[in-house]
Write a protein that holds these residues in place. Structure first.
Motif, PDB file in Angstrom:
ATOM      1  N   GLY A 408      29.155 -24.221   2.489  1.00  0.00           N
ATOM      2  CA  GLY A 408      29.763 -23.867   1.259  1.00  0.00           C
ATOM      3  C   GLY A 408      29.299 -22.921   0.002  1.00  0.00           C
ATOM      4  N   TRP A 409      27.702 -23.023   0.091  1.00  0.00           N
ATOM      5  CA  TRP A 409      26.808 -22.577  -0.877  1.00  0.00           C
ATOM      6  C   TRP A 409      26.580 -21.683  -0.782  1.00  0.00           C
ATOM      7  CZ3 TRP A 409      23.849 -26.536  -4.042  1.00  0.00           C
ATOM      8  CH2 TRP A 409      24.296 -27.717  -3.771  1.00  0.00           C
ATOM      9  N   PHE A 410      26.395 -21.044  -2.054  1.00  0.00           N
ATOM     10  CA  PHE A 410      26.566 -19.464  -2.461  1.00  0.00           C
ATOM     11  C   PHE A 410      24.725 -18.720  -2.600  1.00  0.00           C
ATOM     12  CE2 PHE A 410      31.119 -19.638  -2.036  1.00  0.00           C
ATOM     13  CZ  PHE A 410      31.950 -18.351  -2.116  1.00  0.00           C
ATOM     14  N   TYR A 411      24.661 -17.571  -1.779  1.00  0.00           N
ATOM     15  CA  TYR A 411      23.060 -17.420  -1.884  1.00  0.00           C
ATOM     16  C   TYR A 411      23.806 -15.694  -2.740  1.00  0.00           C
ATOM     17  CZ  TYR A 411      22.058 -21.501   0.628  1.00  0.00           C
ATOM     18  OH  TYR A 411      21.788 -22.408   1.113  1.00  0.00           O
ATOM     19  N   LEU A 412      22.749 -15.489  -3.109  1.00  0.00           N
ATOM     20  CA  LEU A 412      22.748 -13.917  -3.784  1.00  0.00           C
ATOM     21  C   LEU A 412      20.993 -12.943  -2.874  1.00  0.00           C
ATOM     22  CD1 LEU A 412      23.125 -13.923  -7.765  1.00  0.00           C
ATOM     23  CD2 LEU A 412      24.805 -13.499  -5.392  1.00  0.00           C
ATOM     24  N   VAL A 413      21.457 -11.921  -2.776  1.00  0.00           N
ATOM     25  CA  VAL A 413      20.212 -10.885  -2.854  1.00  0.00           C
ATOM     26  C   VAL A 413      19.609 -10.646  -3.369  1.00  0.00           C
ATOM     27  CG1 VAL A 413      20.200  -9.848  -0.188  1.00  0.00           C
ATOM     28  CG2 VAL A 413      21.584 -11.432   0.524  1.00  0.00           C
ATOM     29  N   ASP A 414      21.229  -9.631  -3.467  1.00  0.00           N
ATOM     30  CA  ASP A 414      20.660  -8.752  -4.709  1.00  0.00           C
ATOM     31  C   ASP A 414      21.927  -7.476  -4.998  1.00  0.00           C
ATOM     32  OD1 ASP A 414      18.550  -7.543  -6.474  1.00  0.00           O
ATOM     33  OD2 ASP A 414      17.393  -7.418  -4.200  1.00  0.00           O
ATOM     34  N   ARG A 415      21.580  -7.108  -6.163  1.00  0.00           N
ATOM     35  CA  ARG A 415      22.594  -6.179  -6.247  1.00  0.00           C
ATOM     36  C   ARG A 415      22.885  -4.824  -5.841  1.00  0.00           C
ATOM     37  NH1 ARG A 415      26.377  -6.873 -10.519  1.00  0.00           N
ATOM     38  NH2 ARG A 415      26.280  -4.528 -10.571  1.00  0.00           N
ATOM     39  N   LYS A 416      24.376  -4.297  -5.143  1.00  0.00           N
ATOM     40  CA  LYS A 416      24.708  -3.214  -4.309  1.00  0.00           C
ATOM     41  C   LYS A 416      23.617  -2.091  -4.723  1.00  0.00           C
ATOM     42  CE  LYS A 416      28.539  -2.382  -2.814  1.00  0.00           C
ATOM     43  NZ  LYS A 416      30.551  -2.144  -3.172  1.00  0.00           N
ATOM     44  N   LYS A 417      23.670  -2.026  -6.059  1.00  0.00           N
ATOM     45  CA  LYS A 417      22.644  -0.710  -6.332  1.00  0.00           C
ATOM     46  C   LYS A 417      21.407  -0.690  -6.000  1.00  0.00           C
ATOM     47  CE  LYS A 417      22.166  -2.320 -11.462  1.00  0.00           C
ATOM     48  NZ  LYS A 417      20.651  -1.879 -10.953  1.00  0.00           N
ATOM     49  N   ASP A 418      20.715  -2.092  -6.342  1.00  0.00           N
ATOM     50  CA  ASP A 418      19.161  -1.806  -5.318  1.00  0.00           C
ATOM     51  C   ASP A 418      19.255  -1.894  -4.797  1.00  0.00           C
ATOM     52  OD1 ASP A 418      18.420  -2.203  -9.029  1.00  0.00           O
ATOM     53  OD2 ASP A 418      19.187  -4.337  -9.107  1.00  0.00           O
ATOM     54  N   MET A 419      19.671  -1.740  -3.612  1.00  0.00           N
ATOM     55  CA  MET A 419      19.021  -2.242  -2.549  1.00  0.00           C
ATOM     56  C   MET A 419      18.406  -0.627  -2.267  1.00  0.00           C
ATOM     57  SD  MET A 419      21.262  -2.297   1.238  1.00  0.00           S
ATOM     58  CE  MET A 419      22.588  -0.495   1.327  1.00  0.00           C
TER      59      MET A 419
END
Length: 513
Positions: A408-419
């Motif tokens: 149940g821990w959340f992780y951010l990868v990035d902003r969609k626009k920065d991919m």
């Protein structure tokens, strides 16, 4: 909420500003007087008051006065120039501005009906060389003076405004990283709920002094400092604007217990010459928000400050926090991506990950983070199309890409626009940046994609170095190449003294582009 605080603790410190102090009762009286003054100058229910200042006591007075007059407060970044402030004034339809005197030239040509100015020195009991503005108060004949108004209307109370829970309390404008800033409409319910969330989840008690690390015009400072201090109640330590040595001095003097701010701010304070663990020992409850933490940076700062900096996550559109690392817990690191968890959803928040088709994804799969709950904004001010696009069915599409693990821990990868799409492969700048932060010479890093005739896009990195460090671009490229797939590592590294940032500490990749 604030009325209950005044009744319960009228003599408790509400604001500490350098050597000056203001109690809850004094803050109540000052905001009453300003509300009466606003109404006397044509302000009416539903009107908007723009707060155009740094972290000064006037910001809190103005916020409360707008509400007591039945109006809506509007945050404005004090770094705005005439074009940017003009957009905010036109978009919000504001009729009044409460303005730091040195910023008046930006306001003067914009045709606002009521402009009230004050000095950065206001709120002190004596001259203090630590204050940033000139010790000379500016005389502005074309504007009303806040001090004069507070004296003229002292002791008067405005008619009861009694806003409903779902009435707008604030327009807080997005940072404008994609297009013009939009005003998120945040309600009184949003604010009270999230101030309570801070209190409960961060285990804060009345009197736990709050260090005003984040700017009040940003959602983190507005709710996690300003509204929270009014709720607890707790003294809010303000120091005009962020300057590392002044902020460390404020910590030494006022011994705050809690703060939340960008990781870059903590790093700057830890780097102040002569600052050590003893200086920060009172800060036992500290969180970072506004920009992701690289695991290596978190560990390094923990050593310097002597305490664990917990992660927190939220957006302007969610009136600050939605996820955080609870007290007494350390954020796990995802073994595959190296990302540090942003935490778990707080109470009453529903957060899920969806794919491009809008279907919910299972744990471990990467998609867009969606959020619903009682702290989510009602939409964007007078932007029905943008509201429908970002809040379909009342659920916020954040634009952030991440995943949830089995626990149940959340992780951010990035902003969609920065991919970045390099040779058909997806590259998330955040992952490359986290690897760069693992090099001892790197102080800050940002990664962008640039057009490439062969690969479509290729990866470039911008780096600032630790004081006294020396390293070449080829060494950093090789460092990354050893630690990630061939399509991910940067093909070029550029060195800069400072990376461009928003006022809240987020690195502006668009400026680098």
């Amino acid at each position: 909420m604030f009325a209950a605080t005044v009744a319960r603790a009228p003599e408790a410190d509400a604001i500490r500003y350098f050597d000056g102090r203001m109690t809850s009762a004094q803050l109540d009286e000052a905001s009453d007087a300003l509300a009466v003054a606003l109404l006397g100058h044509g302000f009416s229910a539903g009107d908007r008051l723009v707060l155009f200042t740094q972290n000064n006591p006037a910001y809190v007075i103005g916020m409360l006065a707008a509400w007591k007059a039945g109006g809506i407060a509007v945050s404005a970044n004090p770094m705005y120039k005439e074009r940017e402030l003009g957009h905010l004034l036109r978009d919000s339809g504001a009729t009044a501005v409460l303005c730091l005197d040195e910023l008046y030239p930006v306001v003067s040509a914009l045709g606002i009906r009521t402009v009230i100015t004050f000095s950065g020195l206001d709120g002190q009991t004596r001259d203090d060389p630590r204050v940033f503005p000139s010790p000379q108060r500016l005389v502005i004949p074309d504007a009303l003076d806040l001090g004069d108004l507070l004296n003229a209307f002292a002791g008067l109370e405005p008619p009861p405004a009694s806003p409903a829970p779902d009435d707008p309390a604030f327009l807080v404008y997005t940072s404008g990283t994609t297009g013009d800033p939009k005003g998120a409409v945040l309600t009184h319910r949003n604010f009270v709920f999230n101030a309570r969330s801070y209190r409960e989840w961060m285990q804060l008690e009345p009197g736990d002094t709050i260090l005003g690390l984040a700017p009040l015009f940003h959602i983190t400072g507005l709710v996690g400092h300003g509204v929270l201090a009014l709720l607890l109640p707790a003294p809010l330590v303000l120091a005009h604007r962020f300057e590392p040595s002044v902020m460390v001095d404020a910590v030494r003097e006022h011994r705050p217990v809690f703060s939340v701010g960008a990781i870059t701010a903590y790093a700057a304070m830890a780097g102040v010459p002569g600052a050590g663990r003893d200086d920060f020992r009172s800060l036992t409850k500290i969180w970072s928000g506004g920009a992701p933490i690289a695991p290596a940076v978190g560990d390094q700062l923990g050593e310097k400050i002597g305490g664990y900096i917990h992660n927190a996550y939220g957006l302007t559109e969610t009136s600050s926090i939605t996820h955080l690392v609870p007290p007494g817990r350390r954020a796990p690191v995802d073994p595959a991506s190296g990302a540090l968890s942003i935490g778990v959803p707080i109470a009453s928040v529903r957060s899920r990950i969806v794919g491009e088709d809008g279907k919910e994804l299972p744990p471990g799969e990467v998609g867009e983070v969606l959020i619903s709950g009682p702290q989510v904004a009602t939409g964007y001010w007078q932007r029905p199309d943008a509201t429908e696009a970002s809040f379909p069915g009342g659920e916020l599409h954040t634009g952030d890409v991440g995943f949830m693990d089995e626990a149940g821990w959340f992780y951010l990868v990035d902003r969609k626009k920065d991919m970045i799409i390099a040779s058909g492969y997806k590259v998330w700048p955040r992952e490359v940046e986290d690897v760069l932060y693992g090099h001892p010479a790197v102080r800050e890093a940002a990664v962008i994609g640039v057009p490439d005739a062969y690969r479509g896009e290729t990866v470039h990195a911008f780096v600032s170095l630790q004081p006294g460090a020396e390293v070449g671009a080829e060494e950093l490229i090789a460092f990354c190449k050893e630690r990630m797939a061939a399509y991910k590592y940067p093909r070029a590294v550029f060195f800069v003294d400072e990376l461009p940032k928003t006022a809240s500490g987020k690195i502006l990749r668009r400026e680098l582009r």
